[in-house]
Design a protein around this motif. Sequence first.
Motif, PDB file in Angstrom:
ATOM      1  N   TYR A  60       0.823  -1.203   0.000  1.00 30.06           N
ATOM      2  CA  TYR A  60       0.000   0.000   0.000  1.00 30.06           C
ATOM      3  C   TYR A  60       0.860   1.258   0.000  1.00 30.06           C
ATOM      4  N   LEU A  61       0.633   2.107  -0.998  1.00 29.68           N
ATOM      5  CA  LEU A  61       1.359   3.363  -1.099  1.00 29.68           C
ATOM      6  C   LEU A  61       0.519   4.494  -0.514  1.00 29.68           C
ATOM      7  N   PHE A  62       1.117   5.217   0.423  1.00 31.45           N
ATOM      8  CA  PHE A  62       0.488   6.419   0.959  1.00 31.45           C
ATOM      9  C   PHE A  62       1.084   7.611   0.206  1.00 31.45           C
ATOM     10  N   PRO A  63       0.268   8.332  -0.566  1.00 36.08           N
ATOM     11  CA  PRO A  63       0.789   9.419  -1.402  1.00 36.08           C
ATOM     12  C   PRO A  63       1.250  10.615  -0.570  1.00 36.08           C
TER      13      PRO A  63
ATOM     14  N   ALA B 130      -2.540  16.939  19.649  1.00 37.99           N
ATOM     15  CA  ALA B 130      -3.373  17.974  20.261  1.00 37.99           C
ATOM     16  C   ALA B 130      -3.133  19.342  19.633  1.00 37.99           C
ATOM     17  N   GLY B 131      -2.296  19.405  18.576  1.00 36.78           N
ATOM     18  CA  GLY B 131      -1.947  20.684  17.963  1.00 36.78           C
ATOM     19  C   GLY B 131      -3.117  21.369  17.283  1.00 36.78           C
ATOM     20  N   PRO B 132      -3.040  22.707  17.111  1.00 34.32           N
ATOM     21  CA  PRO B 132      -4.137  23.498  16.530  1.00 34.32           C
ATOM     22  C   PRO B 132      -4.173  23.431  15.006  1.00 34.32           C
ATOM     23  N   PHE B 133      -4.142  22.240  14.464  1.00 34.32           N
ATOM     24  CA  PHE B 133      -4.198  22.033  13.021  1.00 34.32           C
ATOM     25  C   PHE B 133      -4.909  20.708  12.765  1.00 34.32           C
ATOM     26  N   GLU B 134      -5.463  20.579  11.570  1.00 33.28           N
ATOM     27  CA  GLU B 134      -6.221  19.369  11.268  1.00 33.28           C
ATOM     28  C   GLU B 134      -5.300  18.197  10.956  1.00 33.28           C
ATOM     29  N   LYS B 135      -5.759  17.004  11.312  1.00 31.52           N
ATOM     30  CA  LYS B 135      -5.019  15.767  11.054  1.00 31.52           C
ATOM     31  C   LYS B 135      -5.924  14.775  10.322  1.00 31.52           C
ATOM     32  N   PHE B 136      -5.284  13.868   9.601  1.00 27.25           N
ATOM     33  CA  PHE B 136      -6.019  12.836   8.865  1.00 27.25           C
ATOM     34  C   PHE B 136      -5.286  11.511   9.044  1.00 27.25           C
ATOM     35  N   VAL B 137      -6.018  10.472   9.433  1.00 26.79           N
ATOM     36  CA  VAL B 137      -5.436   9.152   9.673  1.00 26.79           C
ATOM     37  C   VAL B 137      -6.058   8.158   8.696  1.00 26.79           C
ATOM     38  N   HIS B 138      -5.198   7.505   7.913  1.00 26.64           N
ATOM     39  CA  HIS B 138      -5.639   6.534   6.903  1.00 26.64           C
ATOM     40  C   HIS B 138      -5.175   5.143   7.332  1.00 26.64           C
ATOM     41  N   VAL B 139      -6.117   4.305   7.746  1.00 27.92           N
ATOM     42  CA  VAL B 139      -5.814   2.945   8.202  1.00 27.92           C
ATOM     43  C   VAL B 139      -6.304   1.955   7.141  1.00 27.92           C
ATOM     44  N   THR B 140      -5.385   1.203   6.554  1.00 30.26           N
ATOM     45  CA  THR B 140      -5.762   0.194   5.560  1.00 30.26           C
ATOM     46  C   THR B 140      -5.481  -1.199   6.105  1.00 30.26           C
ATOM     47  N   LEU B 141      -6.477  -2.065   6.016  1.00 27.52           N
ATOM     48  CA  LEU B 141      -6.365  -3.412   6.563  1.00 27.52           C
ATOM     49  C   LEU B 141      -5.499  -4.313   5.679  1.00 27.52           C
ATOM     50  N   ILE B 142      -4.526  -4.951   6.287  1.00 29.79           N
ATOM     51  CA  ILE B 142      -3.734  -5.990   5.634  1.00 29.79           C
ATOM     52  C   ILE B 142      -4.364  -7.347   5.928  1.00 29.79           C
TER      53      ILE B 142
ATOM     54  N   PRO C 131     -12.465  -6.008   4.945  1.00 30.20           N
ATOM     55  CA  PRO C 131     -11.579  -7.006   4.315  1.00 30.20           C
ATOM     56  C   PRO C 131     -10.213  -6.398   4.006  1.00 30.20           C
ATOM     57  N   PRO C 132      -9.232  -7.215   3.670  1.00 27.55           N
ATOM     58  CA  PRO C 132      -7.926  -6.686   3.278  1.00 27.55           C
ATOM     59  C   PRO C 132      -8.062  -5.692   2.122  1.00 27.55           C
ATOM     60  N   GLY C 133      -7.352  -4.570   2.215  1.00 26.06           N
ATOM     61  CA  GLY C 133      -7.409  -3.542   1.185  1.00 26.06           C
ATOM     62  C   GLY C 133      -8.438  -2.461   1.450  1.00 26.06           C
TER      63      GLY C 133
ATOM     64  N   THR D 260     -13.897   3.006   3.110  1.00 31.16           N
ATOM     65  CA  THR D 260     -13.784   2.766   1.671  1.00 31.16           C
ATOM     66  C   THR D 260     -13.249   1.363   1.449  1.00 31.16           C
ATOM     67  N   ASN D 261     -13.709   0.717   0.384  1.00 34.02           N
ATOM     68  CA  ASN D 261     -13.245  -0.633   0.054  1.00 34.02           C
ATOM     69  C   ASN D 261     -11.989  -0.623  -0.812  1.00 34.02           C
ATOM     70  N   ASN D 262     -11.515   0.575  -1.150  1.00 31.86           N
ATOM     71  CA  ASN D 262     -10.351   0.712  -2.021  1.00 31.86           C
ATOM     72  C   ASN D 262      -9.356   1.680  -1.379  1.00 31.86           C
ATOM     73  N   HIS D 263      -8.167   1.203  -1.061  1.00 37.26           N
ATOM     74  CA  HIS D 263      -7.139   2.022  -0.423  1.00 37.26           C
ATOM     75  C   HIS D 263      -6.875   3.314  -1.192  1.00 37.26           C
ATOM     76  N   CYS D 264      -6.934   3.263  -2.501  1.00 39.77           N
ATOM     77  CA  CYS D 264      -6.595   4.412  -3.337  1.00 39.77           C
ATOM     78  C   CYS D 264      -7.757   5.373  -3.562  1.00 39.77           C
ATOM     79  N   ARG D 265      -8.938   5.004  -3.098  1.00 42.08           N
ATOM     80  CA  ARG D 265     -10.118   5.833  -3.371  1.00 42.08           C
ATOM     81  C   ARG D 265     -10.658   6.400  -2.055  1.00 42.08           C
ATOM     82  N   ILE D 266     -10.406   7.679  -1.827  1.00 43.58           N
ATOM     83  CA  ILE D 266     -10.860   8.337  -0.601  1.00 43.58           C
ATOM     84  C   ILE D 266     -12.172   9.065  -0.890  1.00 43.58           C
ATOM     85  N   PRO D 267     -13.226   8.762  -0.148  1.00 42.37           N
ATOM     86  CA  PRO D 267     -14.514   9.413  -0.400  1.00 42.37           C
ATOM     87  C   PRO D 267     -14.480  10.899  -0.051  1.00 42.37           C
ATOM     88  N   GLU D 268     -15.375  11.656  -0.656  1.00 40.02           N
ATOM     89  CA  GLU D 268     -15.424  13.099  -0.397  1.00 40.02           C
ATOM     90  C   GLU D 268     -16.246  13.420   0.842  1.00 40.02           C
ATOM     91  N   VAL D 269     -17.179  12.540   1.169  1.00 39.48           N
ATOM     92  CA  VAL D 269     -18.099  12.806   2.286  1.00 39.48           C
ATOM     93  C   VAL D 269     -17.886  11.781   3.398  1.00 39.48           C
TER      94      VAL D 269
END
Length: 227
Positions: A15-18, A88-100, A147-149, A167-176
């Motif tokens: 899995y590649l994290f861009p 706890a910093g004053p900025f937004e964070k994003f965590v992407h967890v993909t199942l192996i 499931p994996p991925g 999301t069911n696809n590691h490479c496809r991040i939903p907008e909502v």
Amino acid sequence: MSQSESVTGVQVESYLFPPTVKSPGSANTFFLGGAGERCRDVGGKRLKGSAIGLYMEESAIPSLAVKWKGKRAEELMDSAEFFRDVFAGPFEKFVHVTLILPLTGKRFSEAVAENCVKQWKAAGTYTDAEEKAIEKLLEVFKAEICPPGSSILFTLLSHGSLAISFTNNHCRIPEVANAMIEDKQLGEAVLESIIGKDGVSPAAKKSLAVRMSDLLRDNEETEGETM
């Protein structure tokens, strides 16, 4: 060129994290702070269970540079205060967890909830509001099959809410986002459970320390050139 434009992607297993992403629930673009695997015990064996990417918005760099510029990666890695300033910093964070390895949403959320409650009770900050937030978290995940991925996505928003998406696809991040939980402590606790003192992914924690040390050094050099 901003410092975040110089970041590279990270490969964890297949899995590649861009370098940069857009996340559900936020208009910001996030840069990759670090990435690594989380291991699980399966049948007496230690196996890689998921790949985790940790992202932050651009303002994280000047915010963290105030206290941490010039610090070596080893110094950041050994500093609980540095990681606290991240989650706890004053900025937004994003965590992407993909199942192996496959996992049910119920089991995943129960593990997250256990870690969060443990942190809050140790800090004396477990209130009725946090109890209700945990109930909402468990409700959001209870019907999910991962499931994996497939990926579980958390966005820690500037106004304190936690956006959760699937999301069911590691490479496809939903907008909502699929759900929004209005509890600032919950979002911070989710991130702390990954990179805090007893975080579940030492690999992601180390990656974050190494990459942020470089970014903060570059930020310091850029500031020097403009003076």
